[in-house]
Design an enzyme around this catalytic site. Structure first.
Site, PDB file in Angstrom:
ATOM      1  N   PHE A  73       0.882  -1.152  -0.008  1.00 44.24           N
ATOM      2  CA  PHE A  73      -0.052  -0.016  -0.047  1.00 44.24           C
ATOM      3  C   PHE A  73       0.812   1.457   0.213  1.00 44.24           C
ATOM      4  CE2 PHE A  73      -2.496  -3.281   2.195  1.00 44.24           C
ATOM      5  CZ  PHE A  73      -3.755  -3.258   1.605  1.00 44.24           C
ATOM      6  N   ALA A  74       2.285   1.214   0.581  1.00 42.38           N
ATOM      7  CA  ALA A  74       3.100   2.413   0.699  1.00 42.38           C
ATOM      8  C   ALA A  74       3.140   3.297  -0.765  1.00 42.38           C
ATOM      9  CB  ALA A  74       4.292   1.987   1.283  1.00 42.38           C
ATOM     10  N   TYR A 141       0.270  10.630 -10.765  1.00 40.93           N
ATOM     11  CA  TYR A 141      -0.210   9.677  -9.950  1.00 40.93           C
ATOM     12  C   TYR A 141      -0.644   8.362 -10.703  1.00 40.93           C
ATOM     13  CZ  TYR A 141      -3.389   6.887  -6.849  1.00 40.93           C
ATOM     14  OH  TYR A 141      -4.080   6.034  -6.181  1.00 40.93           O
ATOM     15  N   ILE A 205     -16.199  22.606  -3.708  1.00 37.90           N
ATOM     16  CA  ILE A 205     -16.764  21.861  -4.874  1.00 37.90           C
ATOM     17  C   ILE A 205     -15.715  22.341  -6.006  1.00 37.90           C
ATOM     18  CG2 ILE A 205     -18.266  21.166  -6.390  1.00 37.90           C
ATOM     19  CD1 ILE A 205     -20.609  21.703  -4.547  1.00 37.90           C
ATOM     20  N   TYR A 206     -14.798  21.190  -6.534  1.00 39.01           N
ATOM     21  CA  TYR A 206     -13.814  21.585  -7.400  1.00 39.01           C
ATOM     22  C   TYR A 206     -14.606  21.303  -8.960  1.00 39.01           C
ATOM     23  CZ  TYR A 206     -10.652  21.454  -3.734  1.00 39.01           C
ATOM     24  OH  TYR A 206     -10.089  21.550  -2.368  1.00 39.01           O
ATOM     25  N   ARG A 276     -10.367  20.994 -10.486  1.00 38.47           N
ATOM     26  CA  ARG A 276      -9.058  20.502  -9.921  1.00 38.47           C
ATOM     27  C   ARG A 276      -8.298  19.849 -10.993  1.00 38.47           C
ATOM     28  NH1 ARG A 276      -8.773  16.630  -4.683  1.00 38.47           N
ATOM     29  NH2 ARG A 276      -9.297  15.232  -6.291  1.00 38.47           N
ATOM     30  N   GLY A 278      -6.376  17.365 -13.443  1.00 37.71           N
ATOM     31  CA  GLY A 278      -6.151  16.032 -13.655  1.00 37.71           C
ATOM     32  C   GLY A 278      -7.372  15.312 -13.090  1.00 37.71           C
ATOM     33  N   ASP A 279      -8.607  15.976 -12.747  1.00 39.49           N
ATOM     34  CA  ASP A 279      -9.943  15.317 -12.302  1.00 39.49           C
ATOM     35  C   ASP A 279     -10.461  14.876 -13.751  1.00 39.49           C
ATOM     36  OD1 ASP A 279      -9.627  15.110  -9.670  1.00 39.49           O
ATOM     37  OD2 ASP A 279     -10.566  16.760  -9.188  1.00 39.49           O
TER      38      ASP A 279
HETATM   39  N1  UDP Z   1     -13.582  17.268  -4.357  1.00 41.23           N
HETATM   40  C1  UDP Z   1     -14.306  18.482  -4.164  1.00 41.23           C
HETATM   41  N2  UDP Z   1     -13.920  18.846  -2.999  1.00 41.23           N
HETATM   42  C2  UDP Z   1     -13.115  18.353  -2.140  1.00 41.23           C
HETATM   43  C3  UDP Z   1     -12.259  17.319  -2.412  1.00 41.23           C
HETATM   44  C4  UDP Z   1     -12.666  16.691  -3.426  1.00 41.23           C
HETATM   45  O1  UDP Z   1     -14.940  18.868  -5.136  1.00 41.23           O
HETATM   46  O2  UDP Z   1     -12.871  19.126  -1.063  1.00 41.23           O
HETATM   47  C5  UDP Z   1     -13.992  16.260  -5.598  1.00 41.23           C
HETATM   48  C6  UDP Z   1     -12.875  15.871  -6.472  1.00 41.23           C
HETATM   49  O3  UDP Z   1     -12.764  17.249  -7.542  1.00 41.23           O
HETATM   50  C7  UDP Z   1     -13.302  14.917  -7.145  1.00 41.23           C
HETATM   51  C8  UDP Z   1     -14.234  14.073  -6.000  1.00 41.23           C
HETATM   52  O4  UDP Z   1     -14.559  15.053  -5.151  1.00 41.23           O
HETATM   53  O5  UDP Z   1     -14.030  15.002  -8.192  1.00 41.23           O
HETATM   54  C9  UDP Z   1     -13.445  13.175  -5.379  1.00 41.23           C
HETATM   55  O6  UDP Z   1     -12.120  13.501  -4.989  1.00 41.23           O
HETATM   56  P1  UDP Z   1     -11.123  12.782  -3.957  1.00 41.23           P
HETATM   57  O7  UDP Z   1     -10.209  13.740  -3.704  1.00 41.23           O
HETATM   58  O8  UDP Z   1     -12.104  12.650  -2.714  1.00 41.23           O
HETATM   59  O9  UDP Z   1     -10.741  11.546  -4.673  1.00 41.23           O
HETATM   60  P2  UDP Z   1     -10.154  11.057  -5.975  1.00 41.23           P
HETATM   61  O10 UDP Z   1     -11.537  10.791  -7.094  1.00 41.23           O
HETATM   62  O11 UDP Z   1      -9.347  12.426  -6.526  1.00 41.23           O
HETATM   63  O12 UDP Z   1      -9.347   9.953  -5.814  1.00 41.23           O
END
Ligand code: UDP
Length: 323
Positions: A73-74, A141, A205-206, A276, A278-279
């Site tokens: 997991f690390a 990542y 909310i991103y 954000r 990369g999403d």
């Molecule tokens: N997200 C958000 N606000 C936050 C954290 C995450 O809107 O404070 C959104 C993020 O952009 C993604 C979703 O929630 O669309 C899940 O993000 P998270 O970081 O929990 O997991 P990931 O999908 O990146 O592994």
């Protein structure tokens, strides 16, 4: 069996350790405690504090323990951070992983369960995301985890390693004892619950302009105990394999926030921010292969139950592990 768990002081690792011990296995945890917490290591396990970047740390540990299998997991696991510090991701997730594989080879350990990710798929051309889709990561990542999956294939072919790579979708929830506590919290559910606990004024909310019904990103949230179950099954897999691991359900950011309001009974203040980097807009798992081949059956299909377990843990541990 004696299982050696790298990253066993972290969120997912700590709960898998607990489940392994409950099932009667012996466990040694190897963790550098930069992201993990000493208090997250089940007292029934042995903790070795060491760093995968140091070949001698991991070499000595595996030589001494000589486990039957390793659960790995690390790693660093934040999409956003990887977009600003790719070097950290390739060093820890790829180079650290190679050190682990070499130490396993030297110690004669031939079985590995690897914590991979749906981020290896990037923006897939169809949903749900099954194992036949091409892997084209859109952040370092995801790339670092994909590179390690490819390295595993060669260690399998050349050194006879049997591995199972589990590509998780969004791990969430808690066990009775262990839960999610990151020193810098970027994940959606814990951040929303911090607002409910009065520890943060609002959640951001991103992105509200994604091509989804409510404009926010959709993810497949999987209960940490279901994820742990898949790891246990993977320990006895007859051959090397890669499996996608999610429930097949999709929940938007706004739906998560609304569900957290229901579960906690608190109003959650939100601020809408830009996307954000990369999403991907939508990530939903196709997990038929792991169900068919390993007999995996998730118990928690309902996101409300997942959030309720996380909330119960956060209420009992308002400052997390406190370090
Ligand atoms: N997200 C958000 N606000 C936050 C954290 C995450 O809107 O404070 C959104 C993020 O952009 C993604 C979703 O929630 O669309 C899940 O993000 P998270 O970081 O929990 O997991 P990931 O999908 O990146 O592994």
């Amino acid at each position: 069996m004696h299982i050696f768990v790298t990253g066993g002081a972290g969120y997912i690792g700590s709960i898998c350790v607990e489940q392994l011990l409950d099932a009667g296995h012996a466990v040694t945890v190897f963790d550098n405690l930069t992201e993990g917490h000493r208090a997250a290591v089940d007292p029934r396990a042995t903790l070795i504090v060491g760093d995968l970047q140091q070949r001698s740390d991991i070499g000595d540990a595996l030589e001494k323990v000589r486990p039957d299998a390793v659960m790995h997991f690390a790693a660093n696991a934040l999409v956003g951070e990887s977009m600003t510090d790719p070097s950290k991701y390739f060093r820890n997730n790829v180079h650290g992983g190679i050190n682990l594989l070499d130490a396993m080879h030297a110690a004669g350990c031939k079985r590995l369960v690897f914590s991979s990710t749906c981020a290896t798929f990037g923006v897939p051309e169809r949903m749900p995301i099954d194992e036949t889709l091409p892997q084209r990561p859109i952040n370092p990542y995801g790339e670092s985890k994909l590179i390690f999956e490819q390295i595993l294939r060669w260690y399998s072919d050349i050194h006879g390693l049997t591995y199972v790579a589990l590509r998780y979708f969004n791990a969430a929830g808690a066990s009775e004892t262990f839960g999610e506590d990151h020193r810098i919290e970027t994940h959606l559910i814990p951040n929303v619950l911090k607002v409910a606990l009065g520890q943060k004024p609002h959640v951001e909310i991103y992105g509200t302009d994604y091509p989804t019904p409510d404009g926010t990103c959709i993810r497949d949230y999987i209960h940490i105990l279901d994820l742990a179950q898949a790891h246990m099954l993977a320990l006895t897999a007859p051959h090397s394999a890669k499996y996608n691991l999610g429930t097949g359900g999709g929940t938007s950011v706004r739906e998560i926030i609304a569900t957290c309001e229901n579960v906690t009974g608190k109003k959650i203040a939100v601020i809408e921010k830009p996307r954000r980097p990369g999403d991907p807009p939508r990530l939903i798992a196709g997990s038929e292969k792991v169900r068919a081949e390993l007999g995996w059956k998730p118990q928690f299909q309902d996101v409300e139950k997942i959030i309720a377990s996380a909330w119960a843990w956060h209420v009992r541990h308002p400052v997390g592990y406190g370090d």
